[in-house]
Design an enzyme around this catalytic site. Structure first.
Site, PDB file in Angstrom:
ATOM      1  N   HIS A 123      75.939 118.586  98.054  1.00 27.12           N
ATOM      2  CA  HIS A 123      76.266 117.450  98.933  1.00 27.12           C
ATOM      3  C   HIS A 123      75.202 117.408 100.035  1.00 27.12           C
ATOM      4  O   HIS A 123      74.671 118.447 100.422  1.00 27.12           O
ATOM      5  CB  HIS A 123      77.649 117.734  99.532  1.00 27.12           C
ATOM      6  CG  HIS A 123      78.243 116.622 100.331  1.00 27.12           C
ATOM      7  ND1 HIS A 123      77.843 116.329 101.613  1.00 27.12           N
ATOM      8  CD2 HIS A 123      79.222 115.741 100.037  1.00 27.12           C
ATOM      9  CE1 HIS A 123      78.566 115.316 102.072  1.00 27.12           C
ATOM     10  NE2 HIS A 123      79.409 114.938 101.125  1.00 27.12           N
ATOM     11  N   ASP A 200      79.952 126.586 100.143  1.00 26.58           N
ATOM     12  CA  ASP A 200      80.576 125.326 100.551  1.00 26.58           C
ATOM     13  C   ASP A 200      81.794 125.126  99.645  1.00 26.58           C
ATOM     14  O   ASP A 200      81.665 124.789  98.473  1.00 26.58           O
ATOM     15  CB  ASP A 200      79.551 124.198 100.383  1.00 26.58           C
ATOM     16  CG  ASP A 200      80.161 122.820 100.578  1.00 26.58           C
ATOM     17  OD1 ASP A 200      81.386 122.715 100.726  1.00 26.58           O
ATOM     18  OD2 ASP A 200      79.382 121.843 100.564  1.00 26.58           O
ATOM     19  N   GLN A 203      85.177 121.411  98.016  1.00 24.64           N
ATOM     20  CA  GLN A 203      85.830 120.893  96.806  1.00 24.64           C
ATOM     21  C   GLN A 203      86.509 121.986  95.987  1.00 24.64           C
ATOM     22  O   GLN A 203      86.874 121.766  94.832  1.00 24.64           O
ATOM     23  CB  GLN A 203      84.813 120.160  95.916  1.00 24.64           C
ATOM     24  CG  GLN A 203      84.167 118.957  96.549  1.00 24.64           C
ATOM     25  CD  GLN A 203      85.131 117.788  96.767  1.00 24.64           C
ATOM     26  OE1 GLN A 203      86.240 117.754  96.233  1.00 24.64           O
ATOM     27  NE2 GLN A 203      84.710 116.821  97.556  1.00 24.64           N
ATOM     28  N   LYS A 226      90.512 117.588 103.080  1.00 24.77           N
ATOM     29  CA  LYS A 226      90.484 117.683 101.620  1.00 24.77           C
ATOM     30  C   LYS A 226      91.542 118.679 101.108  1.00 24.77           C
ATOM     31  O   LYS A 226      91.682 118.882  99.917  1.00 24.77           O
ATOM     32  CB  LYS A 226      89.095 118.109 101.146  1.00 24.77           C
ATOM     33  CG  LYS A 226      88.030 117.039 101.422  1.00 24.77           C
ATOM     34  CD  LYS A 226      86.724 117.406 100.799  1.00 24.77           C
ATOM     35  CE  LYS A 226      85.546 116.720 101.432  1.00 24.77           C
ATOM     36  NZ  LYS A 226      85.291 115.360 100.929  1.00 24.77           N
ATOM     37  N   CYS A 364      77.163 111.098  98.207  1.00 30.33           N
ATOM     38  CA  CYS A 364      76.390 111.932  99.150  1.00 30.33           C
ATOM     39  C   CYS A 364      75.645 113.019  98.400  1.00 30.33           C
ATOM     40  O   CYS A 364      75.587 114.174  98.863  1.00 30.33           O
ATOM     41  CB  CYS A 364      77.281 112.554 100.223  1.00 30.33           C
ATOM     42  SG  CYS A 364      78.000 111.364 101.334  1.00 30.33           S
TER      43      CYS A 364
HETATM   44  N1  PMP Z   1      80.403 119.551 100.824  1.00 31.08           N
HETATM   45  C1  PMP Z   1      81.054 119.035  99.786  1.00 31.08           C
HETATM   46  C2  PMP Z   1      80.936 119.701  98.446  1.00 31.08           C
HETATM   47  C3  PMP Z   1      81.832 117.889  99.964  1.00 31.08           C
HETATM   48  O1  PMP Z   1      82.483 117.360  98.928  1.00 31.08           O
HETATM   49  C4  PMP Z   1      81.933 117.310 101.246  1.00 31.08           C
HETATM   50  C5  PMP Z   1      82.744 116.053 101.476  1.00 31.08           C
HETATM   51  N2  PMP Z   1      82.638 115.085 100.486  1.00 31.08           N
HETATM   52  C6  PMP Z   1      81.242 117.902 102.295  1.00 31.08           C
HETATM   53  C7  PMP Z   1      80.495 119.028 102.052  1.00 31.08           C
HETATM   54  C8  PMP Z   1      81.326 117.358 103.675  1.00 31.08           C
HETATM   55  O2  PMP Z   1      82.636 117.459 104.145  1.00 31.08           O
HETATM   56  P1  PMP Z   1      83.075 116.765 105.504  1.00 31.08           P
HETATM   57  O3  PMP Z   1      82.608 115.341 105.414  1.00 31.08           O
HETATM   58  O4  PMP Z   1      84.555 116.889 105.511  1.00 31.08           O
HETATM   59  O5  PMP Z   1      82.402 117.495 106.617  1.00 31.08           O
END
Ligand code: PMP
Length: 407
Positions: A123, A200, A203, A226, A364
């Site tokens: 991401h 990270d 997910q 999430k 993203c």
């Molecule tokens: N890493 C991953 C794998 C994600 O899926 C996301 C959110 N889509 C993020 C980071 C960023 O998370 P947040 O926008 O809640 O900070």
């Protein structure tokens, strides 16, 4: 507890909502999850009964909210099996946590010529903070390639590691493809070179039971929104001995021991990294969501979701002209796909009118899309409140999209 899907669905009030007169089918859980009534009630109870700023007051309400906040930290500690509450830092979310580590660990151990490793399928939140660090320190960002199935190529990863590697940062589950990466191997290999590892888990924490001590990663982070809790709150786990060495990320109230113009000293962990009034309501909501998940059992959730994913994969694969991106056997939570040459936005908009919420675009993760030479995908992402019937409706919706485009 037995896994009673009908009972579970009634725990989430939004699931009974209709959109455009159609029953809502919410398949955008990778972007954010819906909230159980328990979490909604807990948030409401704080504001109606106990709200007060934490760590600052001697009065009843402040002490109550402070103890709820610190109990929430303890719940998170247990949920991921950290050693100590000192290792649990509340942040604004995953993005905030990665920026914290990129800045603070970067200040501590990254110098000119050092190397940081991420993967092709990260991401943007797990790419850009490291690029900023590399710019600041004149360090180099290296990228673990993925294969056509979306898996990390571990042999190539091993070749990237060397004495200059300072940090390796990878997702447990990729958000754009839903691939579960072998983070234990990633961690063990990095440690051979004394590099620090950040996972990270944005997910994964809601899908896969994780034990940070067993995994032995140095940092592990996820977002409240999430995992069925509030937004604007997240968690950074870090090993105590490393967090101790890292300088503060932001300055302000709560993160200090004493302030003077001559010399300011910092608070002990974890407050050293929690400058300013934190989202204490959000932190408590995470603990409530974790209690709720624990009641159902994360193993039960994982088992049900695996069945659901398997069913959805088979069903979607049976649509002529549908191509799934990310075909590894190790997957969780999401299916990314394209339907013939129909633009994913068009498919998404038609599905929306049928009451089906999916996500379309790059998720993203532009470098992942670039790898597959595509502009984006449609992504259906699942939670344990989704059902096979909903997947059947998605399937029929996709056939309808094809028909509308003359496919
Ligand atoms: N890493 C991953 C794998 C994600 O899926 C996301 C959110 N889509 C993020 C980071 C960023 O998370 P947040 O926008 O809640 O900070």
């Amino acid at each position: 507890m037995t896994f009673d899907i009908q009972k579970i669905r009634t725990d989430f009030p939004i699931l009974s909502k209709k959109v455009y007169g159609k029953q809502l089918i919410y398949l955008d859980n990778g972007a954010t999850t819906q909230k159980p009534q328990k979490v909604i009630d807990r948030i409401s109870r704080i504001y109606s009964q106990t709200n007060s700023n934490i760590h600052r007051g001697v009065h009843f309400l402040s002490e109550k909210t402070t103890s709820d906040y610190e109990n929430a930290r303890n719940t998170v500690k247990k949920f991921i099996n950290a050693k100590s509450e000192k290792e649990i830092i509340f942040t604004k979310g995953t993005t905030d946590a990665i920026n914290l580590v990129a800045f603070s660990l970067g200040e501590y151990c990254v110098n000119e010529g050092d190397e940081i490793i991420v993967s092709q399928s990260e991401h943007h939140s797990n790419i850009v903070p490291w690029q900023l660090l590399c710019e600041r320190k004149k360090a180099k960002l290296k990228v673990i390639p993925i294969n056509e199935k979306g898996e990390l190529i571990i042999e190539e990863y091993k070749k990237l590691l060397n004495e200059k590697t300072k940090i390796v940062s990878v997702a447990h589950v990729s958000n754009s493809l839903g691939i579960v990466h072998d983070i234990k191997t990633v961690t063990d290999e990095a440690h051979k070179y004394n590099a620090y590892v950040l996972i990270d888990a944005a997910q994964s924490v809601q899908h896969i039971k994780t034990d940070v001590q067993k995994l032995d990663c140095d940092f592990y982070t996820f977002s409240g929104h999430k995992i069925y809790a509030e937004t604007g709150i997240g968690v950074l786990y870090g090993k105590e001995k490393i967090l101790e060495k890292m300088p503060p990320y932001q300055g302000g109230g709560d993160m200090i021991k004493s302030v003077s113009f001559e010399k300011t000293t910092y608070a002990e962990l974890p407050l050293k990294f929690e400058a300013g009034t934190s989202n204490y309501v959000g932190a408590i909501s995470i603990a409530t969501a974790m209690d709720y998940i624990t009641e159902i059992g994360l193993e039960n959730i994982a088992k049900y979701e695996a069945e659901l994913l398997e069913y959805a994969t088979q069903k979607l694969s049976s649509v002529n002209g549908l191509k799934i991106y990310g075909t590894s056997k190790n997957k969780a939570g999401a299916i990314s796909f394209l339907l013939n040459d129909i633009h994913p936005y068009d498919a998404g908009m038609i599905l929306d009118k049928l009451g089906i919420a999916i996500r379309t675009g790059t998720h993203c993760a532009e470098p992942t899309m670039k790898f597959f030479s595509i502009q984006g995908t449609a992504r259906a992402s699942f939670a344990f409140y989704n059902t096979k019937e909903e997947i059947d409706t998605l399937y029929k919706g996709l056939l309808r999209v094809q028909k509308m485009f003359g496919k």
